[in-house]
Write a protein that holds these residues in place. Structure first.
Motif, PDB file in Angstrom:
ATOM      1  N   ARG A 157      89.476  23.481  42.192  1.00 43.45           N
ATOM      2  CA  ARG A 157      89.828  24.222  40.762  1.00 43.45           C
ATOM      3  C   ARG A 157      89.323  23.363  39.737  1.00 43.45           C
ATOM      4  O   ARG A 157      89.163  22.429  39.862  1.00 43.45           O
ATOM      5  N   ARG A 158      89.630  23.691  38.372  1.00 42.02           N
ATOM      6  CA  ARG A 158      88.938  22.908  37.325  1.00 42.02           C
ATOM      7  C   ARG A 158      89.552  21.673  37.122  1.00 42.02           C
ATOM      8  O   ARG A 158      88.882  20.782  36.967  1.00 42.02           O
ATOM      9  N   ASN A 159      90.756  21.352  37.809  1.00 40.22           N
ATOM     10  CA  ASN A 159      91.429  19.997  37.604  1.00 40.22           C
ATOM     11  C   ASN A 159      91.288  19.407  39.025  1.00 40.22           C
ATOM     12  O   ASN A 159      92.256  18.653  39.006  1.00 40.22           O
ATOM     13  N   GLU A 160      90.552  19.586  39.710  1.00 42.95           N
ATOM     14  CA  GLU A 160      90.628  19.265  41.371  1.00 42.95           C
ATOM     15  C   GLU A 160      89.046  18.421  41.656  1.00 42.95           C
ATOM     16  O   GLU A 160      88.260  18.720  40.801  1.00 42.95           O
ATOM     17  N   ILE A 161      89.209  17.696  42.523  1.00 43.71           N
ATOM     18  CA  ILE A 161      87.798  17.364  43.313  1.00 43.71           C
ATOM     19  C   ILE A 161      87.915  17.497  44.705  1.00 43.71           C
ATOM     20  O   ILE A 161      89.140  17.169  45.282  1.00 43.71           O
ATOM     21  N   ALA A 162      87.046  17.768  45.114  1.00 42.93           N
ATOM     22  CA  ALA A 162      86.888  18.048  46.744  1.00 42.93           C
ATOM     23  C   ALA A 162      86.212  16.963  47.337  1.00 42.93           C
ATOM     24  O   ALA A 162      84.894  16.576  46.999  1.00 42.93           O
ATOM     25  N   PHE A 163      86.607  15.968  48.120  1.00 41.03           N
ATOM     26  CA  PHE A 163      85.930  14.922  48.718  1.00 41.03           C
ATOM     27  C   PHE A 163      85.860  15.367  50.117  1.00 41.03           C
ATOM     28  O   PHE A 163      86.509  15.478  50.885  1.00 41.03           O
ATOM     29  N   SER A 164      84.576  14.906  50.754  1.00 40.45           N
ATOM     30  CA  SER A 164      84.266  15.477  52.057  1.00 40.45           C
ATOM     31  C   SER A 164      83.484  14.039  52.783  1.00 40.45           C
ATOM     32  O   SER A 164      82.590  13.297  52.021  1.00 40.45           O
ATOM     33  N   LEU A 165      83.707  14.182  54.147  1.00 39.46           N
ATOM     34  CA  LEU A 165      83.049  13.208  54.904  1.00 39.46           C
ATOM     35  C   LEU A 165      82.662  14.122  56.119  1.00 39.46           C
ATOM     36  O   LEU A 165      83.222  14.918  56.534  1.00 39.46           O
ATOM     37  N   ALA A 166      81.384  13.634  56.727  1.00 37.90           N
ATOM     38  CA  ALA A 166      80.809  14.372  57.847  1.00 37.90           C
ATOM     39  C   ALA A 166      80.467  13.393  58.888  1.00 37.90           C
ATOM     40  O   ALA A 166      79.991  12.280  58.625  1.00 37.90           O
ATOM     41  N   MET A 167      80.629  13.706  60.203  1.00 36.91           N
ATOM     42  CA  MET A 167      80.100  12.923  61.120  1.00 36.91           C
ATOM     43  C   MET A 167      79.309  13.949  62.130  1.00 36.91           C
ATOM     44  O   MET A 167      79.835  15.075  62.373  1.00 36.91           O
ATOM     45  N   SER A 168      78.549  13.545  63.191  1.00 31.74           N
ATOM     46  CA  SER A 168      77.860  14.339  64.042  1.00 31.74           C
ATOM     47  C   SER A 168      77.523  13.419  65.168  1.00 31.74           C
ATOM     48  O   SER A 168      77.267  12.284  65.197  1.00 31.74           O
ATOM     49  N   THR A 169      77.426  14.242  66.247  1.00 35.68           N
ATOM     50  CA  THR A 169      77.145  13.434  67.818  1.00 35.68           C
ATOM     51  C   THR A 169      75.619  13.365  68.080  1.00 35.68           C
ATOM     52  O   THR A 169      75.428  12.749  68.981  1.00 35.68           O
ATOM     53  N   GLY A 170      74.809  13.709  67.204  1.00 34.35           N
ATOM     54  CA  GLY A 170      73.348  13.398  67.432  1.00 34.35           C
ATOM     55  C   GLY A 170      72.724  14.067  66.030  1.00 34.35           C
ATOM     56  O   GLY A 170      73.139  14.210  65.312  1.00 34.35           O
ATOM     57  N   GLY A 171      71.237  14.190  66.519  1.00 34.52           N
ATOM     58  CA  GLY A 171      70.302  14.651  65.426  1.00 34.52           C
ATOM     59  C   GLY A 171      70.288  16.045  65.586  1.00 34.52           C
ATOM     60  O   GLY A 171      70.744  16.802  66.186  1.00 34.52           O
ATOM     61  N   ARG A 172      69.055  16.544  65.024  1.00 34.46           N
ATOM     62  CA  ARG A 172      68.847  17.924  65.094  1.00 34.46           C
ATOM     63  C   ARG A 172      68.654  18.468  66.549  1.00 34.46           C
ATOM     64  O   ARG A 172      67.744  17.731  67.313  1.00 34.46           O
ATOM     65  N   ILE A 173      68.996  19.565  67.112  1.00 29.52           N
ATOM     66  CA  ILE A 173      69.029  19.927  68.284  1.00 29.52           C
ATOM     67  C   ILE A 173      67.730  20.005  69.091  1.00 29.52           C
ATOM     68  O   ILE A 173      67.478  19.507  70.139  1.00 29.52           O
ATOM     69  N   HIS A 174      66.647  20.335  68.216  1.00 30.06           N
ATOM     70  CA  HIS A 174      65.227  20.570  68.924  1.00 30.06           C
ATOM     71  C   HIS A 174      64.303  19.574  68.108  1.00 30.06           C
ATOM     72  O   HIS A 174      63.123  19.691  67.947  1.00 30.06           O
ATOM     73  N   ALA A 175      64.719  18.271  67.613  1.00 30.90           N
ATOM     74  CA  ALA A 175      63.827  17.206  66.718  1.00 30.90           C
ATOM     75  C   ALA A 175      62.914  16.694  67.845  1.00 30.90           C
ATOM     76  O   ALA A 175      62.862  16.661  69.021  1.00 30.90           O
ATOM     77  N   ARG A 176      61.590  16.993  67.312  1.00 28.42           N
ATOM     78  CA  ARG A 176      60.367  16.589  68.026  1.00 28.42           C
ATOM     79  C   ARG A 176      59.248  16.421  66.915  1.00 28.42           C
ATOM     80  O   ARG A 176      58.282  16.683  67.182  1.00 28.42           O
ATOM     81  N   LEU A 177      59.614  15.325  65.936  1.00 30.70           N
ATOM     82  CA  LEU A 177      58.521  15.072  65.129  1.00 30.70           C
ATOM     83  C   LEU A 177      58.371  13.666  64.907  1.00 30.70           C
ATOM     84  O   LEU A 177      57.519  13.165  63.797  1.00 30.70           O
ATOM     85  N   GLY A 178      58.685  12.849  66.063  1.00 32.83           N
ATOM     86  CA  GLY A 178      58.428  11.448  66.200  1.00 32.83           C
ATOM     87  C   GLY A 178      59.133  10.530  65.354  1.00 32.83           C
ATOM     88  O   GLY A 178      59.942  11.161  64.810  1.00 32.83           O
ATOM     89  N   GLY A 179      58.352   9.644  65.011  1.00 34.05           N
ATOM     90  CA  GLY A 179      59.025   8.436  64.220  1.00 34.05           C
ATOM     91  C   GLY A 179      59.890   7.857  65.118  1.00 34.05           C
ATOM     92  O   GLY A 179      60.114   7.883  66.353  1.00 34.05           O
TER      93      GLY A 179
END
Length: 193
Positions: free
Chosen positions: A158-180
């Motif tokens: 709302r106008r007088n609020e802030i939404a603070f977020s954190l995220a975590m994941s168990t890996g990378g993109r499911i079909h990652a295949r671009l090297g590096g």
């Protein structure tokens, strides 16, 4: 007077089984924890935001623990990110306090990984959609772990609020295949490689 007054906490979990390719042996799990709080500086300018940032560390720890629990333990976490949506009566700097508070909390629970915690912040209202960037916890150059997690709340901030977020994941993109740099080849010495 407490500067952090929480109205609600939301935990989102998604399991990605495939991206039009073969079904993964183990799904990618992405979790997002969001707290909606009253903005103590809504509608006015405050020169010193450091007390607010310091008090937010407790909230960062609580959200981080919820994520670690949702993913099955700190040893399962491979990527992370942070974000803030500031309601219209605030300013972008009110969201920037989360850089230290949220990032510090995640690092503490995950054994002090060295890679930068990717971040996004914006000004918005209820239903605002923000895509939070994710990156590998030990090495920023692991391309497979460049991803996003969505932050949205139907009733906030709302106008007088802030939404603070954190995220975590168990890996990378499911079909990652671009090297590096592969996650298995990370040395984790400098936060880059």
């Amino acid at each position: 007077m407490a500067l952090v007054k929480v109205r609600k906490i939301k935990l989102d979990i998604e399991d990605v089984l495939h991206e039009r390719g073969p079904v993964a042996v183990e799904p990618l799990r992405v979790a997002v924890a969001t707290a909606v709080i009253e903005n103590p500086y809504a509608g006015r300018y405050e020169e010193d935001l450091l007390p607010f940032m310091a008090e937010l560390r407790g909230l960062g720890t609580e959200l981080s623990q919820r994520l670690v629990d949702a993913l099955g333990g700190a040893d399962k976490v491979q990527a992370y990110g942070k974000a803030a949506i500031v309601g219209e009566d605030g300013e972008l700097e009110h969201g920037a306090v989360w850089h230290e508070a949220g990032g510090w909390a995640m690092r503490a629970l995950l054994g002090e990984p060295k890679a930068i915690v990717p971040a996004a912040k914006t000004i918005g209202g209820p239903g605002c959609r923000l895509m939070m960037p994710l990156g590998h916890i030990h090495a920023a150059y692991v391309r497979s772990h460049f991803g996003v997690a969505e932050v949205t709340l139907w009733d906030g901030p709302r106008r007088n609020e802030i939404a603070f977020s954190l995220a975590m994941s168990t890996g990378g993109r499911i079909h990652a295949r671009l090297g590096g740099l592969a996650a298995a080849d990370v040395r984790g010495e400098d936060g880059l490689r």
